[in-house]
Design a protein around this motif. Sequence first.
Motif, PDB file in Angstrom:
ATOM      1  N   ILE A 119      71.833  32.591  11.439  1.00 42.92           N
ATOM      2  CA  ILE A 119      71.824  31.125  11.403  1.00 42.92           C
ATOM      3  C   ILE A 119      71.569  30.638   9.976  1.00 42.92           C
ATOM      4  N   TRP A 120      70.649  31.303   9.274  1.00 40.64           N
ATOM      5  CA  TRP A 120      70.359  30.961   7.864  1.00 40.64           C
ATOM      6  C   TRP A 120      71.661  30.985   7.056  1.00 40.64           C
ATOM      7  N   ASP A 121      72.442  32.065   7.225  1.00 36.95           N
ATOM      8  CA  ASP A 121      73.673  32.229   6.446  1.00 36.95           C
ATOM      9  C   ASP A 121      74.763  31.249   6.882  1.00 36.95           C
ATOM     10  N   ILE A 122      74.953  31.131   8.192  1.00 37.41           N
ATOM     11  CA  ILE A 122      76.088  30.336   8.688  1.00 37.41           C
ATOM     12  C   ILE A 122      75.940  28.855   8.326  1.00 37.41           C
ATOM     13  N   VAL A 123      74.769  28.286   8.592  1.00 41.08           N
ATOM     14  CA  VAL A 123      74.647  26.832   8.354  1.00 41.08           C
ATOM     15  C   VAL A 123      74.792  26.489   6.876  1.00 41.08           C
ATOM     16  N   SER A 124      74.488  27.443   6.003  1.00 41.94           N
ATOM     17  CA  SER A 124      74.551  27.140   4.576  1.00 41.94           C
ATOM     18  C   SER A 124      75.869  27.595   3.940  1.00 41.94           C
ATOM     19  N   THR A 125      76.740  28.239   4.708  1.00 40.42           N
ATOM     20  CA  THR A 125      78.002  28.741   4.154  1.00 40.42           C
ATOM     21  C   THR A 125      79.216  28.037   4.741  1.00 40.42           C
ATOM     22  N   VAL A 126      79.188  27.805   6.051  1.00 38.89           N
ATOM     23  CA  VAL A 126      80.352  27.157   6.678  1.00 38.89           C
ATOM     24  C   VAL A 126      80.175  25.647   6.559  1.00 38.89           C
ATOM     25  N   LYS A 127      81.110  25.033   5.856  1.00 39.58           N
ATOM     26  CA  LYS A 127      80.971  23.590   5.625  1.00 39.58           C
ATOM     27  C   LYS A 127      81.805  22.787   6.611  1.00 39.58           C
ATOM     28  N   THR A 128      82.615  23.482   7.419  1.00 33.19           N
ATOM     29  CA  THR A 128      83.623  22.763   8.202  1.00 33.19           C
ATOM     30  C   THR A 128      83.413  22.852   9.706  1.00 33.19           C
ATOM     31  N   PHE A 129      82.231  23.322  10.154  1.00 35.13           N
ATOM     32  CA  PHE A 129      82.107  23.380  11.614  1.00 35.13           C
ATOM     33  C   PHE A 129      81.756  22.006  12.180  1.00 35.13           C
ATOM     34  N   ASP A 130      82.324  21.719  13.354  1.00 37.25           N
ATOM     35  CA  ASP A 130      82.007  20.444  14.022  1.00 37.25           C
ATOM     36  C   ASP A 130      80.659  20.563  14.705  1.00 37.25           C
ATOM     37  N   ILE A 131      80.460  21.711  15.364  1.00 33.81           N
ATOM     38  CA  ILE A 131      79.199  21.959  16.073  1.00 33.81           C
ATOM     39  C   ILE A 131      79.016  23.480  16.210  1.00 33.81           C
ATOM     40  N   ALA A 132      77.782  23.909  16.193  1.00 34.18           N
ATOM     41  CA  ALA A 132      77.478  25.306  16.500  1.00 34.18           C
ATOM     42  C   ALA A 132      76.410  25.290  17.587  1.00 34.18           C
ATOM     43  N   VAL A 133      76.539  26.191  18.545  1.00 26.68           N
ATOM     44  CA  VAL A 133      75.542  26.284  19.621  1.00 26.68           C
ATOM     45  C   VAL A 133      75.144  27.750  19.764  1.00 26.68           C
ATOM     46  N   PHE A 134      73.841  28.002  19.598  1.00 27.58           N
ATOM     47  CA  PHE A 134      73.368  29.383  19.657  1.00 27.58           C
ATOM     48  C   PHE A 134      72.202  29.520  20.630  1.00 27.58           C
ATOM     49  N   MET A 135      72.227  30.627  21.371  1.00 28.69           N
ATOM     50  CA  MET A 135      71.038  30.968  22.149  1.00 28.69           C
ATOM     51  C   MET A 135      70.231  31.976  21.335  1.00 28.69           C
ATOM     52  N   VAL A 136      68.949  31.709  21.219  1.00 21.86           N
ATOM     53  CA  VAL A 136      68.027  32.562  20.445  1.00 21.86           C
ATOM     54  C   VAL A 136      66.728  32.698  21.237  1.00 21.86           C
ATOM     55  N   GLN A 137      65.809  33.508  20.712  1.00 21.45           N
ATOM     56  CA  GLN A 137      64.489  33.590  21.338  1.00 21.45           C
ATOM     57  C   GLN A 137      63.873  32.192  21.353  1.00 21.45           C
ATOM     58  N   HIS A 138      63.131  31.902  22.398  1.00 22.21           N
ATOM     59  CA  HIS A 138      62.552  30.563  22.531  1.00 22.21           C
ATOM     60  C   HIS A 138      61.713  30.172  21.311  1.00 22.21           C
ATOM     61  N   GLU A 139      60.982  31.146  20.808  1.00 21.32           N
ATOM     62  CA  GLU A 139      60.101  30.877  19.663  1.00 21.32           C
ATOM     63  C   GLU A 139      60.925  30.510  18.415  1.00 21.32           C
ATOM     64  N   VAL A 140      62.078  31.137  18.257  1.00 18.43           N
ATOM     65  CA  VAL A 140      62.962  30.816  17.128  1.00 18.43           C
ATOM     66  C   VAL A 140      63.579  29.420  17.329  1.00 18.43           C
ATOM     67  N   ALA A 141      63.927  29.110  18.573  1.00 22.50           N
ATOM     68  CA  ALA A 141      64.478  27.787  18.874  1.00 22.50           C
ATOM     69  C   ALA A 141      63.465  26.703  18.513  1.00 22.50           C
ATOM     70  N   LYS A 142      62.189  26.981  18.767  1.00 24.86           N
ATOM     71  CA  LYS A 142      61.129  26.020  18.433  1.00 24.86           C
ATOM     72  C   LYS A 142      61.057  25.827  16.920  1.00 24.86           C
ATOM     73  N   ARG A 143      61.207  26.942  16.192  1.00 25.41           N
ATOM     74  CA  ARG A 143      61.139  26.844  14.728  1.00 25.41           C
ATOM     75  C   ARG A 143      62.329  26.057  14.180  1.00 25.41           C
ATOM     76  N   LEU A 144      63.499  26.295  14.769  1.00 25.26           N
ATOM     77  CA  LEU A 144      64.717  25.647  14.279  1.00 25.26           C
ATOM     78  C   LEU A 144      64.684  24.137  14.481  1.00 25.26           C
ATOM     79  N   THR A 145      63.880  23.688  15.448  1.00 23.56           N
ATOM     80  CA  THR A 145      63.903  22.267  15.799  1.00 23.56           C
ATOM     81  C   THR A 145      62.536  21.600  15.559  1.00 23.56           C
TER      82      THR A 145
END
Length: 260
Positions: free
Chosen positions: A117-143
Amino acid sequence: MNQDQPRHRAKKSLGQNFLQDQNTCRRIVDAIKPTPEDHIIEIGPGQGALTRFLVDAAPARLTVLEMDDYLAEQLDEEYPILEVVRTDALLFPWDSLNDGPCKIIGNLPYNVGSKLIWDIVSTVKTFDIAVFMVQHEVAKRLTADIDSKAYGGLTAWVKNFTTTKYLFKVPPTVFRPQPKVDSAVVAFVPLPADQWPENPEALSQLIKILFQKRRKQLSTILKQHWSPAMAEWFEKEGVSTKARPENLTPEQFLGLSKLI
Ligand code: SAM
């Protein structure tokens, strides 16, 4: 693909926890709102739990990145529409997607989810939306919001490129084999291009410096880098030098990274 296929044993090293619940799969796929015009990239299709719903949406292109050779071959045989890339997603040239719009989806392998996720969000400039399932604890950190325990380097980084939204929690019981922890689904929408960091490397460095010592005060952590311009920045932002890294907004990380 038959999800009970006898020839394939889930590999722990590849984070293989396969989704069994159709309702959960549908909810994840629905979150990217697939259309026939889309180029969709799925990371780690595995036994095709999400892939079959994506295929049903008949997108213009459907690229899947799978590291397990056997599973990649099965998917290739079963769904001619797929562009199957046998690769480690961490090594995929994500900037090659920047020639057109795309949507990215994946039930990510837990061991590489944050890094991807660190790499993708900072490299792909053209995505409309990305949806990822991750560990709950990581989801909490991301948001996470600032001033919270979950707010960390990953939060400050990702929120300089995207807005994130916690969608829903997923219990271990819907996977086989079952993971030990809860999972959650997070959506990412890129910020307007003019808000992107001009020097991501500097931002990344600052985030790493500050969160390596997250319990210390900012003036202590930044002692070696202190300058009159930095003192002025704290004054102007109304940030106490006694504050800690989790008290800075993502925008303040960016501002401070320009002075280091
Ligand atoms: N999408 C399937 C599902 O929801 O049931 C499988 C998800 S499983 C959590 C993660 C998948 O990612 C596995 O198929 C695994 O082989 C694959 N995988 C693991 N590490 C990978 C990597 N570095 N690059 C690409 N795929 C990877």
